[in-house]
Design an enzyme around this catalytic site. Structure first.
Site, PDB file in Angstrom:
ATOM      1  N   ASP A 364      67.031  90.346  19.891  1.00  0.00           N
ATOM      2  CA  ASP A 364      67.610  89.055  19.206  1.00  0.00           C
ATOM      3  C   ASP A 364      68.792  88.913  19.739  1.00  0.00           C
ATOM      4  OD1 ASP A 364      68.726  90.198  16.909  1.00  0.00           O
ATOM      5  OD2 ASP A 364      66.687  89.462  15.810  1.00  0.00           O
ATOM      6  N   ASP A 433      63.301  87.410   3.322  1.00  0.00           N
ATOM      7  CA  ASP A 433      62.046  86.705   3.320  1.00  0.00           C
ATOM      8  C   ASP A 433      60.808  87.367   3.886  1.00  0.00           C
ATOM      9  OD1 ASP A 433      63.165  86.434   5.977  1.00  0.00           O
ATOM     10  OD2 ASP A 433      63.373  83.920   5.599  1.00  0.00           O
ATOM     11  N   HIS A 435      61.731  88.840   7.319  1.00  0.00           N
ATOM     12  CA  HIS A 435      61.605  88.439   8.624  1.00  0.00           C
ATOM     13  C   HIS A 435      61.966  89.713   9.899  1.00  0.00           C
ATOM     14  CE1 HIS A 435      66.117  87.435   7.822  1.00  0.00           C
ATOM     15  NE2 HIS A 435      65.931  88.448   9.158  1.00  0.00           N
ATOM     16  N   GLU A 440      60.970  84.329  11.832  1.00  0.00           N
ATOM     17  CA  GLU A 440      60.888  83.770  10.376  1.00  0.00           C
ATOM     18  C   GLU A 440      59.628  83.264   9.623  1.00  0.00           C
ATOM     19  OE1 GLU A 440      63.545  83.706   9.165  1.00  0.00           O
ATOM     20  OE2 GLU A 440      64.966  82.831   9.797  1.00  0.00           O
TER      21      GLU A 440
END
Length: 533
Positions: A364, A433, A435, A440
């Protein structure tokens, strides 16, 4: 006992089992999974500083002489000799007497290994040839993802251990249960020769000229299951091999003595975890159904601290590069992989690794940050890894967060990965979380490389890298789940008690896009390394 070519193996258990305190000849070898198979020619000045890892490592000196430490012991091995390192045993290796030794290393997880009588064992020519064949098969199977070949190699190695243990323990007069161990190996060979038949336990006993009660005791002791179940699983793994070679389901069923194709398909799915049609002459694509695969191979390794996690991850990556110098590595950024990159740099500077033929694709990049910005992921990779090894700049790829057409950039990035033949090994971290990359939590799994709005929790977590939280970009472009799931191997690292809950949810809870990493439960070759501190 001659070791004959085998085409099948019993069902494997891919999670690492702690080594047994009692691993004498009373227990047969039980190989669970292979880690790597290396074939190396050391120079006369080779001196590896040492390591420890959670799997067995068999060192076979084909030619020359090496010195080896095994825990507190020091040994000298010459051509034709082996030494078996136990899990978590610290060991070093170096060239001796000015030789340039040829060394084979075979690493594997096992629940039980028979005692070889002594640490250093001299192999005869037949034993050396068979071990070389197994090492070559494992290297090829790991490189190509050929499960049938790895299953065959596992059985061959188990029988090889029995043969060597028989010889060594006979010399030491420690073989009270060797006849039954040898009988077990012989019966496995008989079963392999009769895969085309439907045989009950009683018929197998009669065929092997052994009582039914003795047969049950032998398979309970050495296989950990009944002979009928063992024979069925052997047949199904052979069936998978024939299906992959292009045979039709009905043809394979008839070959193995099943006259009801539907019944054969039911048995096959129960043993192999998916219908026989999924094995027939085609590669499996990304499965969009949210279900747990029984045949998923997840290796979960727990270590004590960050340094151990980093070293373990670096071991896995270095093995990939050594076995396939032209590897395509999927790489990650952030604090989790920094230690891994430092370890790989250290081994490169010692001359143990060569990245000149490696290609990398990063996960990314922030939208709006060019490669010169000190918080861009291109800058991160250059300063923390690429600038310290001999990888070619033109072979390193990071999404362009400043592209005029970000949708086109995403499509081009996926096309580039596909043109490279896909990713051989994908390194991942995991967010609090769940990801991975910047995928996400969301209502669906995004397959393609895409632009994403970062969650507030991600922005806060990354704020420590910027002067102010307001400086953190609100968008990123990230590789999607398609390329990640199509990687041949996935290695995920997670560090610290703060990650314990999300690791539990991701890999032992339901598969849901609300926990993006949970989709990795469907990946056929996943390794998770978790540090408790």
């Amino acid at each position: 006992m001659d070791i004959k070519p085998l085409k099948t193996a019993k069902n494997s258990h891919e999670n690492h089992a702690a080594p047994l305190n009692d691993c004498g000849i009373a227990r047969a070898a039980d190989i669970l999974a292979f880690h790597c198979s290396l074939d190396r020619q050391f120079d006369k000045d080779h001196n590896f500083s040492g390591e420890r890892h959670p799997f067995y490592e068999l060192v076979f000196v084909a030619e020359g002489t090496v010195g080896i430490t095994a825990g507190e012991e020091v040994h000298t091995l010459s051509g034709g000799q082996i030494l078996l390192h136990s899990p978590d045993e610290f060991h070093r290796i170096w060239s001796e007497f000015g030789s340039s030794p040829h060394v084979r290393n075979l690493s594997f997880f096992a629940a039980a290994i028979p005692s070889l009588g002594s640490r250093v064992v001299q192999l005869n020519d037949t034993e050396q040839a068979e071990l070389t064949t197994v090492c070559d098969a494992v290297a090829q199977g790991l490189r190509t993802g050929d499960r049938a070949l790895l299953n065959e190699a596992r059985v061959r190695l188990e029988l090889w251990f029995l043969q060597v243990a028989k010889k060594e323990n006979a010399t030491a007069e420690e073989t009270p249960l060797l006849p039954s161990a040898l009988r077990y190996a012989e019966i496995v060979g008989i079963l392999n020769a009769n895969l085309h038949k439907q045989l009950s336990a009683g018929e197998i006993a009669q065929l092997c000229n052994i009582s039914l009660s003795a047969l049950k005791k032998i398979f309970t002791r050495y296989a950990g299951m009944g002979v009928s179940r063992y024979f069925t699983e052997m047949k199904m793994r052979y069936a998978a091999e024939q299906l992959q070679a292009g045979m039709r389901v009905g043809e394979v069923a008839a070959l193995l003595g099943y006259f009801d194709q539907n019944y054969f398909s039911t048995v096959f799915r129960r043993v192999m975890g998916s219908p026989p049609g999924t094995y027939r002459g085609s590669e499996k694509k990304l499965d969009t159904r949210i279900e747990r695969k029984e045949n998923t191979k997840m290796k979960f390794i727990t270590v004590q601290n960050y340094d151990q996690m980093s070293r373990q991850a670096a071991n896995i990556i270095s093995a990939q590069v050594i076995m396939k110098p032209q590897s395509v590595l999927g790489l990650a950024t952030g604090s989790s992989p920094l230690g891994t990159y430092r370890q790989l740099i250290e081994w490169y500077k010692k001359g143990d690794l060569d990245f000149s033929a490696v290609t990398s694709v990063n996960l990314d990049e922030y939208i709006g940050l060019d490669g010169e910005h000190d918080q861009s992921y291109r800058y991160f990779m250059q300063t923390n890894f690429f600038d310290h090894i001999n990888i070619r700049r033109e072979n390193t790829f990071v999404p362009n967060g400043c592209a005029d057409d970000l949708a086109k950039e995403g499509a081009d990035y996926d096309a580039r990965i596909e043109s490279l033949g896909g990713i051989d090994l994908q390194l991942l971290g995991i967010g609090l979380d769940g990801h991975i990359g910047f995928n996400e939590p969301a209502p669906i799994f995004e397959k393609a490389t895409h632009v994403v709005d970062l969650h507030e929790s991600t922005i806060k977590a990354n704020a420590r890298f910027f002067e102010n939280e307001s400086d953190v970009p609100r968008q990123a472009i990230t590789m999607g789940m398609g390329a990640i799931m199509q990687a041949k191997k996935v290695l995920l690292i997670a560090n610290g008690k703060a990650k314990k809950d999300i690791v539990q949810r991701a890999f032992f809870g339901p598969i849901t896009p609300e926990v993006p990493a949970s989709i990795l439960q469907l990946h056929p070759d996943l390794t998770v390394v978790f540090s408790e501190e």
